[in-house]
Design a protein around this motif. Structure first.
Motif, PDB file in Angstrom:
ATOM      1  N   GLN A  78       1.760   8.727  -8.181  1.00  0.00           N
ATOM      2  CA  GLN A  78       1.412   7.437  -7.582  1.00  0.00           C
ATOM      3  C   GLN A  78       1.001   7.609  -6.118  1.00  0.00           C
ATOM      4  O   GLN A  78       0.033   6.989  -5.665  1.00  0.00           O
ATOM      5  CB  GLN A  78       2.587   6.470  -7.681  1.00  0.00           C
ATOM      6  N   ARG A  79       1.734   8.447  -5.378  1.00  0.00           N
ATOM      7  CA  ARG A  79       1.376   8.697  -3.977  1.00  0.00           C
ATOM      8  C   ARG A  79      -0.018   9.314  -3.880  1.00  0.00           C
ATOM      9  O   ARG A  79      -0.824   8.929  -3.035  1.00  0.00           O
ATOM     10  CB  ARG A  79       2.402   9.604  -3.309  1.00  0.00           C
ATOM     11  N   ARG A  80      -0.291  10.304  -4.733  1.00  0.00           N
ATOM     12  CA  ARG A  80      -1.612  10.938  -4.713  1.00  0.00           C
ATOM     13  C   ARG A  80      -2.709   9.934  -5.065  1.00  0.00           C
ATOM     14  O   ARG A  80      -3.786   9.941  -4.462  1.00  0.00           O
ATOM     15  CB  ARG A  80      -1.645  12.127  -5.677  1.00  0.00           C
ATOM     16  N   ALA A  81      -2.439   9.052  -6.036  1.00  0.00           N
ATOM     17  CA  ALA A  81      -3.433   8.047  -6.419  1.00  0.00           C
ATOM     18  C   ALA A  81      -3.676   7.073  -5.269  1.00  0.00           C
ATOM     19  O   ALA A  81      -4.837   6.692  -5.009  1.00  0.00           O
ATOM     20  CB  ALA A  81      -2.966   7.298  -7.664  1.00  0.00           C
ATOM     21  N   GLN A  82      -2.615   6.658  -4.567  1.00  0.00           N
ATOM     22  CA  GLN A  82      -2.778   5.753  -3.431  1.00  0.00           C
ATOM     23  C   GLN A  82      -3.585   6.409  -2.323  1.00  0.00           C
ATOM     24  O   GLN A  82      -4.469   5.783  -1.731  1.00  0.00           O
ATOM     25  CB  GLN A  82      -1.417   5.321  -2.891  1.00  0.00           C
ATOM     26  N   ARG A  83      -3.281   7.687  -2.037  1.00  0.00           N
ATOM     27  CA  ARG A  83      -4.038   8.393  -0.999  1.00  0.00           C
ATOM     28  C   ARG A  83      -5.516   8.488  -1.371  1.00  0.00           C
ATOM     29  O   ARG A  83      -6.387   8.300  -0.527  1.00  0.00           O
ATOM     30  CB  ARG A  83      -3.470   9.790  -0.785  1.00  0.00           C
ATOM     31  N   GLN A  88     -11.035   6.732  -0.587  1.00  0.00           N
ATOM     32  CA  GLN A  88     -12.278   6.188  -1.136  1.00  0.00           C
ATOM     33  C   GLN A  88     -12.678   4.904  -0.419  1.00  0.00           C
ATOM     34  O   GLN A  88     -13.862   4.697  -0.139  1.00  0.00           O
ATOM     35  CB  GLN A  88     -12.114   5.934  -2.636  1.00  0.00           C
ATOM     36  N   LEU A  89     -11.699   4.039  -0.105  1.00  0.00           N
ATOM     37  CA  LEU A  89     -12.013   2.813   0.642  1.00  0.00           C
ATOM     38  C   LEU A  89     -12.604   3.140   2.008  1.00  0.00           C
ATOM     39  O   LEU A  89     -13.563   2.503   2.457  1.00  0.00           O
ATOM     40  CB  LEU A  89     -10.762   1.954   0.807  1.00  0.00           C
TER      41      LEU A  89
END
Length: 132
Positions: A78-83, A88-89
Motif C-alpha cells: 500500500q505504501r509503494r502504491a501511494q508513493r 504520477q500526480l
C-alpha cells in the motif's frame, strides 16, 4: 576329563541359558516397534495430551506469524502504491520550465536561488498556485 558339550560348559560357566536359542521378534514395516506388542506403542494419556497441546500451540503460533507477515507485506504494498500515485500526480501536473526568461528569485534553506520563468509561471508563483 569328562567331555561335556560346549552348551553344558557354557551353562556351568553362566554364559548361556538353558532352553536354546530364542526366536527373534518380527519388526514392523516402520522398524523399531513390534506389530504384536500393543504395550510398546502406547504412551500415557497425559503425555499424549501434552504432545497434542504443544503441537496445537505451535501451529497457532505459526499461523499468527504468517498473518503478521502478510499484514506487513500488504502495508508495504500500500505504501509503494501511494508513493507511485503521488509521483504520477506530480509528473502529470508538473509545469515545464522555460529555458530562458526573467529570473524568479526565491529563498531555499537560507540561500537565495533564481529560476528562469515566463509571465504565466511568475503569476502562478506569486499567487502561490504553483510551488517550486
Amino acid at each position: 576329563m569328562s567331555k561335556a558339550s560346549l552348551q553344558e560348559q557354557l551353562l556351568k560357566a553362566g554364559l548361556a541359558k538353558k532352553g536354546g536359542k530364542q526366536p527373534k521378534q518380527k519388526k514392523s514395516a516402520w522398524g523399531r516397534v513390534n506389530r504384536h506388542d500393543k504395550q510398546a506403542n502406547t504412551k500415557p494419556p497425559a503425555e499424549i495430551e501434552a504432545a497434542k497441546k504443544a503441537a496445537a500451540e505451535k501451529l497457532e503460533r505459526e499461523r499468527q506469524q504468517a498473518r503478521e507477515a502478510s499484514a506487513r507485506q500488504r502495508e508495504g504494498e500500500q505504501r509503494r502504491a501511494q508513493r507511485a500515485e503521488i509521483r504520477q500526480l506530480i509528473l502529470d501536473h508538473a509545469e515545464k520550465r522555460p529555458s530562458h526568461g526573467e529570473p524568479f528569485h526565491f529563498a531555499d534553506q537560507g540561500r537565495v536561488l533564481s529560476l528562469p520563468v515566463d509571465a504565466r509561471l511568475r503569476r502562478g508563483l506569486a499567487t502561490r498556485k504553483l510551488r517550486l
